[in-house]
Motif scaffolding. Structure first.
Motif, PDB file in Angstrom:
ATOM      1  N   UNK A 221       5.452  -4.886  19.174  1.00  0.00           N
ATOM      2  CA  UNK A 221       5.183  -4.982  17.742  1.00  0.00           C
ATOM      3  C   UNK A 221       6.406  -4.503  16.970  1.00  0.00           C
ATOM      4  N   UNK A 222       6.819  -5.289  15.976  1.00  0.00           N
ATOM      5  CA  UNK A 222       7.963  -4.915  15.144  1.00  0.00           C
ATOM      6  C   UNK A 222       7.482  -4.726  13.713  1.00  0.00           C
ATOM      7  N   UNK A 223       7.526  -3.495  13.250  1.00  0.00           N
ATOM      8  CA  UNK A 223       7.145  -3.148  11.882  1.00  0.00           C
ATOM      9  C   UNK A 223       8.414  -3.035  11.050  1.00  0.00           C
ATOM     10  N   UNK A 224       8.421  -3.630   9.830  1.00  0.00           N
ATOM     11  CA  UNK A 224       9.659  -3.581   9.032  1.00  0.00           C
ATOM     12  C   UNK A 224       9.364  -3.417   7.550  1.00  0.00           C
ATOM     13  N   UNK A 225      10.361  -2.869   6.844  1.00  0.00           N
ATOM     14  CA  UNK A 225      10.227  -2.504   5.441  1.00  0.00           C
ATOM     15  C   UNK A 225      10.168  -3.713   4.520  1.00  0.00           C
ATOM     16  N   UNK A 226       9.465  -3.534   3.405  1.00  0.00           N
ATOM     17  CA  UNK A 226       9.616  -4.423   2.273  1.00  0.00           C
ATOM     18  C   UNK A 226      10.959  -4.140   1.603  1.00  0.00           C
ATOM     19  N   UNK A 227      11.503  -5.119   0.923  1.00  0.00           N
ATOM     20  CA  UNK A 227      12.738  -4.925   0.172  1.00  0.00           C
ATOM     21  C   UNK A 227      12.513  -3.897  -0.942  1.00  0.00           C
ATOM     22  N   UNK A 228      13.404  -2.910  -1.011  1.00  0.00           N
ATOM     23  CA  UNK A 228      13.294  -1.887  -2.041  1.00  0.00           C
ATOM     24  C   UNK A 228      12.281  -0.796  -1.730  1.00  0.00           C
ATOM     25  N   UNK A 229      11.687  -0.852  -0.544  1.00  0.00           N
ATOM     26  CA  UNK A 229      10.758   0.166  -0.085  1.00  0.00           C
ATOM     27  C   UNK A 229      11.332   0.810   1.179  1.00  0.00           C
ATOM     28  N   UNK A 230      10.789   1.945   1.573  1.00  0.00           N
ATOM     29  CA  UNK A 230      11.248   2.573   2.806  1.00  0.00           C
ATOM     30  C   UNK A 230      12.739   2.865   2.756  1.00  0.00           C
ATOM     31  N   UNK A 231      13.422   2.605   3.860  1.00  0.00           N
ATOM     32  CA  UNK A 231      14.854   2.896   3.922  1.00  0.00           C
ATOM     33  C   UNK A 231      15.694   1.921   3.100  1.00  0.00           C
ATOM     34  N   UNK A 232      15.096   0.852   2.649  1.00  0.00           N
ATOM     35  CA  UNK A 232      15.810  -0.065   1.767  1.00  0.00           C
ATOM     36  C   UNK A 232      16.229   0.614   0.468  1.00  0.00           C
ATOM     37  N   UNK A 233      15.554   1.736   0.124  1.00  0.00           N
ATOM     38  CA  UNK A 233      15.907   2.454  -1.099  1.00  0.00           C
ATOM     39  C   UNK A 233      17.246   3.178  -0.983  1.00  0.00           C
TER      40      UNK A 233
ATOM     41  N   UNK B 291       5.035   3.523   6.958  1.00  0.00           N
ATOM     42  CA  UNK B 291       4.889   4.832   7.600  1.00  0.00           C
ATOM     43  C   UNK B 291       3.438   5.323   7.579  1.00  0.00           C
ATOM     44  N   UNK B 292       2.571   4.653   6.813  1.00  0.00           N
ATOM     45  CA  UNK B 292       1.201   5.138   6.660  1.00  0.00           C
ATOM     46  C   UNK B 292       0.441   5.018   7.993  1.00  0.00           C
TER      47      UNK B 292
ATOM     48  N   UNK C  81       0.836  -1.190   0.000  1.00  0.00           N
ATOM     49  CA  UNK C  81       0.000   0.000   0.000  1.00  0.00           C
ATOM     50  C   UNK C  81       0.876   1.246   0.000  1.00  0.00           C
ATOM     51  N   UNK C  82       0.369   2.317  -0.569  1.00  0.00           N
ATOM     52  CA  UNK C  82       1.112   3.563  -0.579  1.00  0.00           C
ATOM     53  C   UNK C  82       1.427   4.040   0.833  1.00  0.00           C
TER      54      UNK C  82
ATOM     55  N   UNK D 149      -5.451   7.398  20.976  1.00  0.00           N
ATOM     56  CA  UNK D 149      -4.204   7.616  21.722  1.00  0.00           C
ATOM     57  C   UNK D 149      -2.966   7.288  20.892  1.00  0.00           C
ATOM     58  N   UNK D 150      -3.161   6.791  19.683  1.00  0.00           N
ATOM     59  CA  UNK D 150      -2.031   6.444  18.810  1.00  0.00           C
ATOM     60  C   UNK D 150      -1.498   7.705  18.128  1.00  0.00           C
ATOM     61  N   UNK D 151      -0.226   7.952  18.269  1.00  0.00           N
ATOM     62  CA  UNK D 151       0.406   9.126  17.673  1.00  0.00           C
ATOM     63  C   UNK D 151       0.914   8.765  16.277  1.00  0.00           C
ATOM     64  N   UNK D 152       0.484   9.519  15.283  1.00  0.00           N
ATOM     65  CA  UNK D 152       0.940   9.282  13.914  1.00  0.00           C
ATOM     66  C   UNK D 152       2.145  10.173  13.664  1.00  0.00           C
ATOM     67  N   UNK D 153       3.298   9.549  13.585  1.00  0.00           N
ATOM     68  CA  UNK D 153       4.539  10.303  13.415  1.00  0.00           C
ATOM     69  C   UNK D 153       4.806  10.593  11.944  1.00  0.00           C
ATOM     70  N   UNK D 154       5.586  11.623  11.700  1.00  0.00           N
ATOM     71  CA  UNK D 154       6.054  11.911  10.351  1.00  0.00           C
ATOM     72  C   UNK D 154       6.982  10.783   9.899  1.00  0.00           C
ATOM     73  N   UNK D 155       6.985  10.540   8.612  1.00  0.00           N
ATOM     74  CA  UNK D 155       7.801   9.443   8.073  1.00  0.00           C
ATOM     75  C   UNK D 155       9.247   9.531   8.525  1.00  0.00           C
ATOM     76  N   UNK D 156       9.797  10.713   8.486  1.00  0.00           N
ATOM     77  CA  UNK D 156      11.214  10.900   8.807  1.00  0.00           C
ATOM     78  C   UNK D 156      11.539  10.456  10.230  1.00  0.00           C
TER      79      UNK D 156
END
Length: 462
Positions: free
Chosen positions: A226-238, A208-209, A203-204, A425-432
Motif C-alpha cells: 500500500x502506498x499512501x501519499x500527500x495531497x498537494x499543499x498538505x503534509x510534507x508538501x507544505x 497521518x490520521x 479529512x483532518x 495489530x496496526x501500529x499508529x505512528x506519530x506524524x513525525x
C-alpha cells in the motif's frame, strides 16, 4: 441656465459624484445588507449571515428582483452575487456561497442520461472513451507529459512491525517538485504481490490520521503493498507550498502527475504483480481514484469511497479546478468512473452526503456500461444509508473484502469469529515518524521549488 447646468455636470463628473449618482440612482443600486433587511421585512423571514458575506456587495435593480414567491425572489437577488440560501426551518435561512459544483440530484441524473444517449453498446462506448481521455490530459496540462527527472527517490529506513513494514519516500515528479508518502509492505510475501495506491482525502490529520494508517497497514497484512501519499499543499508538501495553495487549480495537476509517477516508480519493482494494481481513496481521494482509473489502464481495480455522484463535481480545486469535466463536450464523475469498465470497481456510498442517492440512478448506469462487456458482476455498490462522510470501519471492511476477492488474498487470519477484521495489530505512528524529509524538513533537496508562483512558472517553461 444651460451654461450653469453644463458647469454643474462637468463638476460632478470631475469629482466622481456624477458617476456614483448614476450607479446608485439610474440602476437603483442598493447594498446587499439593506436588501436582506427588505427581504426579511417583506416576507417575514430571517436570514443569517456574517459581515464578510455582505461587505462591499451591491445589487443593481434590487427591488425589481422581488416576486410574490419568496424562494424565487431569493434566487433572483442572490444568484448574481454567487450566493444562495439554505433553508433551516420555516421562514429561516442561512446565506451561503453558491456551489457551482453541486447540482440538484435530478439535474445530475438528467445530464447523465443525456450523456448516455451517445452510446448503446461496447463499440460506441469505447469510441466515447477515446474522445474523453485525451481531453482529460489536455485539461490537466499533462499533454505532452512533463519530462521525468532522473533523480533517485529518497527512501527512509524501514520500520518493522508484527506483519508489515513501513518506509517513507520523497519522489521528484518534475524538476524541483516532490510528492511524499509512505510505503506499507507485507513482512512475509511469497511470489509477486499486488499494489494499492491510497491517495489522501480532505479529512483532518491528513494521511497521518488513524484510519489512513490502519487501512494501509491492514492492506499490507493482507499481502499487498500500500502506498499512501500527500495531497498537494498538505503534509510534507507544505515545505514547498502554503496550505492555501491546495485550493488553487494546479493542485489537480500535481496530484495526478504524482500518482502517475508513483506508478511508474513502483511498477519497476519486479516483485509487484502488474495485473493486480489498485487504487482506493475517500472523499477528495475518491475523486482522485476515479480520475486516475479513467486516465491510466495500468490500474486494474478501483474503489472510490464516499465521493462518487452525478450531481457533485468536487468542492475543491484539486477535484474540479481545471476543466476536466468539459472533456469531449462535457462529462461528469460517474461517466468518468464508467471508464473503469470492465475492471473491478467498488463504489461505497452513504446516506448523509452527495452519494446518498447512488443506488437509485448512478449505480444502475454503471451496471449498464459494465453490461456492454458482459461484466456486471465486476461493479459493486455498498450503500450505508445510516452512515456519514468518513472512512470508518463500515467502509474499510468492504474495501478489504473487495481487494481480497479480486486480488485473491487470504484474510482468514485477520478476521475474528464473527467475520470482522481485527485491526488491533496496526501500529499508529506519530506524524513525525511518517516524514520523509526529516522532523524539521532538513532533508528537503536544495532544488525544491518554493512557492506557487514558481510552480506556475515551471509548468509554463516546460
Amino acid at each position: 441656465m444651460k451654461r450653469i447646468l453644463a458647469i454643474v455636470v462637468v463638476y460632478l463628473c470631475c469629482s466622481g459624484q456624477f458617476s456614483q449618482a448614476q450607479n446608485s440612482d439610474d440602476k437603483y443600486r442598493i447594498p446587499l445588507q439593506d436588501v436582506i433587511g427588505m427581504l426579511e421585512e417583506r416576507y417575514d423571514i430571517q436570514i443569517k449571515y456574517n459581515e464578510s458575506q455582505v461587505k462591499d456587495k451591491w445589487l443593481n435593480y434590487a427591488k425589481w428582483r422581488f416576486r410574490p414567491d419568496v424562494d424565487e425572489t431569493l434566487r433572483n437577488v442572490l444568484s448574481p452575487l454567487d450566493l444562495k440560501v439554505n433553508k433551516e426551518g420555516e421562514g429561516k435561512y442561512k446565506l451561503k456561497e453558491y456551489e457551482y459544483y453541486r447540482w440538484e440530484p435530478q439535474d445530475g441524473w438528467d445530464y447523465l442520461d443525456e450523456l448516455a444517449t451517445q452510446y448503446n453498446d461496447k463499440e460506441s462506448w469505447e469510441q466515447r472513451k477515446q474522445k474523453i481521455r485525451p481531453d482529460l490530459y489536455n485539461a490537466l496540462k499533462l499533454s505532452p507529459m512533463p519530462a521525468a527527472p532522473h533523480s533517485v527517490p529518497l527512501v527512509t529506513k524501514k520500520r518493522t512491525f508484527k506483519n508489515y513494514t513501513v518506509e517513507n519516500f520523497a519522489l521528484e515528479i518534475m524538476p524541483g517538485l516532490y510528492v511524499n508518502g509512505s510505503i506499507y509492505r507485507p513482512l512475509k510475501a511469497k511470489g509477486k504481490v499486488p499494489l494499492m495506491l491510497s491517495p489522501d482525502g480532505h479529512w483532518g490529520g491528513h494521511r497521518f490520521r488513524k484510519d489512513a494508517q490502519v487501512r494501509c497497514a491492514m492492506t499490507a497484512q493482507m499481502g499487498a503493498i500500500a502506498v499512501s501519499y500527500d495531497l498537494f499543499g498538505w503534509g510534507e508538501s507544505t515545505l514547498q507550498f502554503k496550505p492555501e495553495d491546495h485550493r488553487r487549480s494546479l493542485s489537480l495537476t500535481v496530484q495526478t502527475l504524482g500518482a502517475i509517477r508513483i506508478l511508474d516508480w513502483m511498477l519497476q519493482d519486479k516483485n509487484i504483480d502488474t495485473d493486480r494494481v489498485g487504487i482506493c481513496g475517500g472523499s477528495g481521494g475518491g475523486s482522485h481514484t476515479v480520475l486516475m482509473t479513467a486516465l491510466d489502464d495500468r490500474i486494474t481495480l478501483s474503489i472510490p469511497v464516499v465521493s462518487l455522484s452525478s450531481y457533485f463535481y468536487g468542492g475543491c480545486p484539486c477535484e474540479s479546478g481545471l476543466p476536466i469535466h468539459m472533456a469531449a463536450g462535457g462529462t461528469n464523475n460517474v461517466e468518468l468512473a464508467a471508464m473503469a469498465a470492465p475492471r473491478p470497481q467498488l463504489v461505497i456510498s452513504d446516506g448523509k452526503d452527495w452519494t446518498a442517492h447512488m443506488p437509485e440512478h448512478d449505480f444502475p448506469y454503471l451496471q449498464k456500461i459494465y453490461s456492454y462487456y458482459g461484466k456486471t458482476d465486476m461493479v459493486e455498490n455498498v450503500h450505508l444509508p445510516e452512515d456519514g462522510h468518513d472512512f470508518g470501519y463500515a467502509k474499510r471492511k468492504p474495501v478489504y473484502n473487495f481487494i481480497a476477492k479480486h486480488f485473491k488474498l487470504d484474510t482468514k487470519e485477520l478476521k475474528n469469529a464473527t467475520g470482522d477484521y481485527d485491526e488491533s495489530s496496526c501500529v499508529i505512528e506519530e506524524e513525525i515518524a511518517l516524514y520523509a524529509f526529516g522532523p524539521n524538513g532538513e532533508n528537503l533537496p536544495s532544488n525544491a521549488i518554493q512557492g506557487y508562483e514558481n510552480l506556475e512558472k515551471r509548468f509554463k517553461d516546460q
